[in-house]
Write a protein that holds these residues in place. Structure first.
Motif, PDB file in Angstrom:
ATOM      1  N   SER A  28       0.838  -1.195   0.000  1.00 56.87           N
ATOM      2  CA  SER A  28       0.000   0.000   0.000  1.00 56.87           C
ATOM      3  C   SER A  28       0.877   1.250   0.000  1.00 56.87           C
ATOM      4  O   SER A  28       2.028   1.217   0.437  1.00 56.87           O
ATOM      5  CB  SER A  28      -0.913  -0.001   1.232  1.00 56.87           C
ATOM      6  N   ILE A  29       0.318   2.326  -0.495  1.00 50.03           N
ATOM      7  CA  ILE A  29       1.065   3.565  -0.605  1.00 50.03           C
ATOM      8  C   ILE A  29       0.149   4.721  -0.206  1.00 50.03           C
ATOM      9  O   ILE A  29      -1.020   4.771  -0.616  1.00 50.03           O
ATOM     10  CB  ILE A  29       1.622   3.759  -2.038  1.00 50.03           C
ATOM     11  N   GLU A  78       0.354  -0.297  -8.593  1.00 57.18           N
ATOM     12  CA  GLU A  78      -0.402   0.681  -9.391  1.00 57.18           C
ATOM     13  C   GLU A  78       0.482   1.893  -9.716  1.00 57.18           C
ATOM     14  O   GLU A  78       0.411   2.445 -10.821  1.00 57.18           O
ATOM     15  CB  GLU A  78      -1.652   1.128  -8.627  1.00 57.18           C
ATOM     16  N   PHE A  79       1.297   2.290  -8.740  1.00 51.65           N
ATOM     17  CA  PHE A  79       2.182   3.439  -8.964  1.00 51.65           C
ATOM     18  C   PHE A  79       3.167   3.151 -10.093  1.00 51.65           C
ATOM     19  O   PHE A  79       3.358   3.982 -10.987  1.00 51.65           O
ATOM     20  CB  PHE A  79       2.932   3.778  -7.679  1.00 51.65           C
ATOM     21  N   GLY A 118      15.089   2.507  -2.228  1.00 51.30           N
ATOM     22  CA  GLY A 118      13.749   2.482  -1.666  1.00 51.30           C
ATOM     23  C   GLY A 118      12.830   1.516  -2.376  1.00 51.30           C
ATOM     24  O   GLY A 118      13.197   0.847  -3.342  1.00 51.30           O
ATOM     25  N   ARG A 119      11.584   1.467  -1.908  1.00 49.48           N
ATOM     26  CA  ARG A 119      10.649   0.429  -2.335  1.00 49.48           C
ATOM     27  C   ARG A 119       9.756   0.820  -3.496  1.00 49.48           C
ATOM     28  O   ARG A 119       9.088  -0.035  -4.074  1.00 49.48           O
ATOM     29  CB  ARG A 119       9.755   0.053  -1.147  1.00 49.48           C
ATOM     30  N   LEU A 120       9.723   2.095  -3.856  1.00 50.26           N
ATOM     31  CA  LEU A 120       8.666   2.545  -4.748  1.00 50.26           C
ATOM     32  C   LEU A 120       8.844   2.142  -6.208  1.00 50.26           C
ATOM     33  O   LEU A 120       7.912   1.672  -6.851  1.00 50.26           O
ATOM     34  CB  LEU A 120       8.520   4.075  -4.639  1.00 50.26           C
ATOM     35  N   PHE A 121      10.034   2.316  -6.754  1.00 46.91           N
ATOM     36  CA  PHE A 121      10.229   2.137  -8.195  1.00 46.91           C
ATOM     37  C   PHE A 121      10.771   0.739  -8.499  1.00 46.91           C
ATOM     38  O   PHE A 121      11.746   0.288  -7.874  1.00 46.91           O
ATOM     39  CB  PHE A 121      11.196   3.197  -8.731  1.00 46.91           C
ATOM     40  N   ASN A 125      11.209   0.781 -14.266  1.00 43.33           N
ATOM     41  CA  ASN A 125      11.078   2.235 -14.214  1.00 43.33           C
ATOM     42  C   ASN A 125      12.391   2.913 -13.827  1.00 43.33           C
ATOM     43  O   ASN A 125      12.695   4.007 -14.305  1.00 43.33           O
ATOM     44  CB  ASN A 125       9.964   2.633 -13.244  1.00 43.33           C
ATOM     45  N   LYS A 126      13.158   2.276 -12.966  1.00 39.20           N
ATOM     46  CA  LYS A 126      14.480   2.813 -12.645  1.00 39.20           C
ATOM     47  C   LYS A 126      15.329   2.918 -13.913  1.00 39.20           C
ATOM     48  O   LYS A 126      16.002   3.921 -14.156  1.00 39.20           O
ATOM     49  CB  LYS A 126      15.185   1.927 -11.621  1.00 39.20           C
TER      50      LYS A 126
END
Length: 592
Positions: A28-29, A78-79, A118-121, A125-126
């Motif tokens: 979740s974000i 989703e991000f 970090g966890r997001l990308f 995408n990186k």
């Protein structure tokens, strides 16, 4: 049978592993986290992607078209799907122009950890973001960067006007915050000197920005974000707030002038004798509480809306009677806790409402009567018999009526008179009214070459870094060369928080022209370097320092201010007992 059981166990383990992997990929974000990282991606594209940085794709349109989708994101999966789609819709970044530079770079703000760690990308995408950087826009004409280093206006940032009574629409509030974040990350050379981590601050303000119902609430958020620059150039943003009177609650003016210190406000002049007599307020009184709030708490609370580079400048601006930032109330009746002769007393003091025409006129008349008229004659000031005295805010008068072809002849004559004096005082407690004055000092007393600073301008080959400018013209007038003269007398340079920007640059120059000089005074404004202006939605103009200035030994001028040889801060004693304690000390240093 054993083989079948073993296969089943492996299958179950694989399913568990896949489930765990799926959960990890779909963490979740929070909305603020996805919004901030979209801001980051958008600014990255704005300043690096060839199609956007080159101007063929409008950055603002990209933002406004996508922020609504970002708000619906619930998981990291989703991000990443959104970021992938957002980047894939852009033309492929292809700009394989080689870039090599031997010039010194300021790279302290360079940071890609927001997507590399970090966890997001995800990895895909990186990789896409890295490819954009490797193929980044490197032409000299950037759609969102001023063509000339000293031009203040940042180009192609629309005003997006809205009525003052109208709250800024949601998408434009988000665009505003994204642009401020982009200024911090890519345009402000002193991000590394900011006291607060801007992304952390922005994360706390985003939910408030989403929920705010009024223009005033929006402006409070903007004031706090701009204040975080810790940059005196950004101080003037408070003038942009349409509701600053409601925010600062500063509709009432005291019947006395004052100077603000860290823990007290000292009365320095009586403006309205009848008001002060009624309240028993006298020159020298130290106010330690305002309406029950300690001065220390009052200053800390108000400082969060004010951008300054250092504490001395904060106190200086809080002491400005016209700006009136410290007296906050809903009524004209103030309760002031006053220290006098080591005794503390509570006094009821009536202030003047800024819509009280008669009261305001009395205050205006008093201020006009005590402020000396600006000099307009061409005569050089000779004080104490044999000291040449120059005030940086009153030098244009020397050449205002002089034909262009006679300027050097006129200024050479003035400098010849100064050269015959025992000493020279250069009072830099103002902004220059003539940019050429210091060049005339260099012409008569300097030595070639005159490299007194290191000036870093934005590096268009990698926005977010800054490159050392080694051009002679950056530091000296191209048509003026030193005549080879010198001055052996004493030189004193006076500075204080009014010594700002170009004044600080000029002080650094003067310190090099006159190596024997002594610089005295209070810490200067700490905002050297050309000012930049970013237009924000709603017609707000956000100013900040756009270039980085260092002494040639590597000492930064930002926040610290200019080098001071004899630090002389203002105190209640020297303010009350002398008319100008710094000028008195400058004269003493030359006479002794």
């Amino acid at each position: 049978m054993f083989f079948t059981v073993s296969i089943m166990k492996k299958s179950v383990a694989l399913l568990i592993l896949l489930s765990i992997t799926s959960l990890l990929n779909a963490q979740s974000i929070e909305p603020a986290e996805s919004q901030i990282h979209f801001f980051k991606v958008w600014n990255y594209v704005k300043y690096y992607h060839p199609s956007v940085a080159g101007g063929s794709i409008n950055a603002d349109t990209l933002f406004l078209q996508n922020i609504g989708t970002v708000d619906q994101i619930k998981t990291t999966e989703e991000f990443n799907a959104f970021v992938s789609s957002f980047l894939d819709k852009l033309p492929k970044a292809e700009n394989k122009k080689p870039f090599k530079s031997t010039a010194k770079l300021l790279t302290k703000n360079r940071d890609k950890k927001w997507f590399t760690s970090g966890r997001l990308f995800n990895k895909s995408n990186k990789k896409k973001l890295v490819e954009i950087f490797e193929n980044r826009y490197t032409d000299s004409i950037h759609h969102y960067i001023s063509d000339i280093r000293y031009i203040p206006d940042i180009p192609n940032e629309p005003e997006y006007p809205f009525a003052v009574t109208e709250n800024i629409p949601y998408k434009f509030r988000m665009l505003t915050l994204a642009k401020i974040q982009g200024a911090v990350d890519y345009l402000f050379p002193h991000k590394y000197l900011m006291d607060k981590n801007f992304d952390s601050l922005l994360k706390t303000k985003l939910p408030l920005a989403v929920a705010c119902k009024t223009r005033q609430e929006h402006e409070v958020i903007l004031l706090e974000l701009v204040a975080a620059f810790d940059d005196t150039h950004a101080f003037k943003f408070i003038k942009q707030a349409k509701f600053r009177e409601q925010i600062f609650r500063n509709s009432f003016f005291p019947p006395f002038k004052y100077v603000v210190f860290d823990d007290r406000i000292v009365v320095t002049e009586i403006i309205l004798p009848d008001y002060c007599a009624k309240a028993d307020i006298k020159v020298g009184d130290a106010i330690v509480e305002v309406n029950g709030e300690p001065v220390t708490a009052l200053l800390s609370r108000t400082a969060k809306w004010v951008s300054v580079s250092n504490r001395a400048t904060l106190r200086h601006y809080f002491s400005d009677y016209i700006r009136n930032l410290v007296w906050q109330s809903e009524t004209k009746d103030f309760e002031l806790t006053v220290m006098r002769d080591r005794s503390k007393t509570l006094k009821a003091v009536e202030f003047v409402y800024n819509r009280d025409a008669a009261g305001v006129k009395r205050i205006t008349d008093y201020i006009n009567s005590v402020v000396p008229d600006k000099r307009t004659d061409m005569n050089l000031d000779i004080i104490s018999g044999d000291i040449a005295y120059f005030k940086i805010g009153e030098t244009f008068r020397f050449i205002e009526t002089v034909p262009d072809d006679k300027i050097f002849t006129t200024t050479d004559s003035i400098m010849n008179i100064a050269a015959r004096q025992k000493g020279i005082i250069l009072d830099m407690r103002n902004y220059p009214d003539w940019g050429g004055f210091v060049f005339t000092l260099y012409k008569n007393f300097g030595r070639y070459p005159n490299r007194f600073a290191d000036y870093f301008e934005i590096n268009k080959k990698e926005i977010g870094t800054f490159i050392l400018n080694n051009n002679y013209e950056t530091y000296n007038h191209p048509d003026i060369k030193a005549d080879g003269g010198s001055y052996n007398g004493k030189v004193v340079i006076i500075v204080n928080p009014e010594t700002l920007s170009m004044s600080e640059w000029n002080v650094m120059n003067l310190q090099n022209i006159f190596p024997q000089s002594i610089t005295i005074g209070e810490q200067s404004a700490g905002a050297d370097g050309d000012e930049k202006m970013l237009m924000l939605p709603g017609g707000y103009k956000m100013n900040f320092t756009g270039n980085a200035i260092f002494y040639t030994n590597g000492t930064s001028a930002q926040r610290k201010g200019v080098r001071i040889d004899k630090y002389m801060p203002s105190t209640p004693e020297n303010l009350l007992n002398t008319k100008d304690y710094l000028l008195d000390e400058a004269i003493r240093l030359i006479k002794n």
